[in-house]
Design a protein around this motif. Structure first.
Motif, PDB file in Angstrom:
ATOM      1  N   LEU A  74       0.695  -1.219   0.094  1.00 53.34           N
ATOM      2  CA  LEU A  74      -0.094   0.021  -0.004  1.00 53.34           C
ATOM      3  C   LEU A  74       0.925   1.075   0.150  1.00 53.34           C
ATOM      4  N   ARG A  75       0.282   2.287  -0.719  1.00 49.85           N
ATOM      5  CA  ARG A  75       1.194   3.554  -0.850  1.00 49.85           C
ATOM      6  C   ARG A  75       0.010   4.573  -0.110  1.00 49.85           C
ATOM      7  N   PRO A  76       0.879   5.329   0.788  1.00 48.99           N
ATOM      8  CA  PRO A  76       0.121   6.669   1.171  1.00 48.99           C
ATOM      9  C   PRO A  76      -0.751   7.426   0.158  1.00 48.99           C
ATOM     10  N   ILE A  77      -1.558   7.977   0.384  1.00 46.53           N
ATOM     11  CA  ILE A  77      -2.247   8.672  -0.453  1.00 46.53           C
ATOM     12  C   ILE A  77      -1.812  10.045  -0.738  1.00 46.53           C
ATOM     13  N   GLU A  78      -0.964  10.685   0.257  1.00 50.67           N
ATOM     14  CA  GLU A  78      -0.202  11.761   0.076  1.00 50.67           C
ATOM     15  C   GLU A  78       0.992  11.663  -0.672  1.00 50.67           C
ATOM     16  N   GLY A  79       1.516  10.340  -0.893  1.00 47.88           N
ATOM     17  CA  GLY A  79       2.815  10.338  -1.509  1.00 47.88           C
ATOM     18  C   GLY A  79       3.765   9.706  -0.018  1.00 47.88           C
ATOM     19  N   GLY A  80       4.855   9.048  -0.591  1.00 50.99           N
ATOM     20  CA  GLY A  80       5.584   8.805   0.584  1.00 50.99           C
ATOM     21  C   GLY A  80       5.920   7.245   0.438  1.00 50.99           C
ATOM     22  N   GLN A  81       6.548   6.761   1.589  1.00 51.56           N
ATOM     23  CA  GLN A  81       7.146   5.414   1.555  1.00 51.56           C
ATOM     24  C   GLN A  81       5.983   4.201   1.663  1.00 51.56           C
ATOM     25  N   HIS A  82       5.801   3.377   1.026  1.00 55.74           N
ATOM     26  CA  HIS A  82       4.867   2.290   0.963  1.00 55.74           C
ATOM     27  C   HIS A  82       5.105   1.412   2.010  1.00 55.74           C
ATOM     28  N   ARG A 109      -5.848  15.696  -3.225  1.00 57.40           N
ATOM     29  CA  ARG A 109      -5.615  17.058  -3.932  1.00 57.40           C
ATOM     30  C   ARG A 109      -4.809  18.251  -3.131  1.00 57.40           C
ATOM     31  N   ASN A 110      -4.750  18.068  -1.851  1.00 50.51           N
ATOM     32  CA  ASN A 110      -4.159  19.105  -0.997  1.00 50.51           C
ATOM     33  C   ASN A 110      -2.611  18.944  -1.104  1.00 50.51           C
ATOM     34  N   ALA A 111      -2.204  17.651  -1.271  1.00 51.87           N
ATOM     35  CA  ALA A 111      -0.909  17.279  -1.451  1.00 51.87           C
ATOM     36  C   ALA A 111      -0.316  17.791  -2.723  1.00 51.87           C
ATOM     37  N   ARG A 112      -1.184  17.713  -3.953  1.00 56.49           N
ATOM     38  CA  ARG A 112      -0.702  18.070  -5.063  1.00 56.49           C
ATOM     39  C   ARG A 112      -0.670  19.391  -5.458  1.00 56.49           C
ATOM     40  N   SER A 113      -1.702  20.198  -4.559  1.00 59.03           N
ATOM     41  CA  SER A 113      -1.730  21.633  -4.807  1.00 59.03           C
ATOM     42  C   SER A 113      -0.353  22.273  -3.988  1.00 59.03           C
ATOM     43  N   ARG A 114       0.370  21.443  -2.887  1.00 57.72           N
ATOM     44  CA  ARG A 114       1.332  22.044  -2.375  1.00 57.72           C
ATOM     45  C   ARG A 114       2.668  21.278  -3.021  1.00 57.72           C
ATOM     46  N   GLY A 115       2.604  20.808  -4.264  1.00 61.35           N
ATOM     47  CA  GLY A 115       3.805  20.460  -5.062  1.00 61.35           C
ATOM     48  C   GLY A 115       4.313  19.088  -4.528  1.00 61.35           C
ATOM     49  N   ALA A 116       3.641  18.427  -3.827  1.00 60.19           N
ATOM     50  CA  ALA A 116       4.131  17.172  -3.300  1.00 60.19           C
ATOM     51  C   ALA A 116       4.296  16.111  -4.334  1.00 60.19           C
ATOM     52  N   LEU A 117       5.318  15.491  -4.213  1.00 60.54           N
ATOM     53  CA  LEU A 117       5.457  14.318  -5.172  1.00 60.54           C
ATOM     54  C   LEU A 117       4.324  13.078  -4.704  1.00 60.54           C
ATOM     55  N   LEU A 118       3.644  12.763  -5.967  1.00 62.17           N
ATOM     56  CA  LEU A 118       2.687  11.737  -5.648  1.00 62.17           C
ATOM     57  C   LEU A 118       3.103  10.608  -6.525  1.00 62.17           C
TER      58      LEU A 118
END
Length: 86
Positions: free
Chosen positions: A45-53, A77-86
């Protein structure tokens, strides 16, 4: 009367894998994750906001509720708006 061959052994129930990309709740960790792959009887599983599975046994998951899905999609959507890598 007991069975002469010994007690019947019950097999662990198998949980069918949802489609890749599906959201599931890891009930042990209390986290929603996106199903990325299945290997060796475990799900990645991968976190929705990106990060380590992380890896989880299918029996330790359940489908997300509508509210959990909404929160997860908002988090993404909030992570993407902040420019977080997904």
């Amino acid at each position: 009367m007991p069975d002469e061959d010994g007690p019947a052994q019950q097999e662990a129930p198998t949980v069918p894998a949802p489609g890749l990309g599906s959201l599931v709740m890891d009930v042990v960790r209390g986290r929603v994750g996106e199903l990325r792959r299945e290997r060796g009887g475990l799900w990645s599983l991968r976190p929705i906001e990106g990060g380590q599975h992380w890896t989880v046994a299918p029996a330790d998951t359940r489908p997300v509720t509508p509210g959990e899905r909404l929160r997860a999609e908002t988090t993404r959507r909030n992570a993407r708006s902040r420019g977080a890598l997904l």
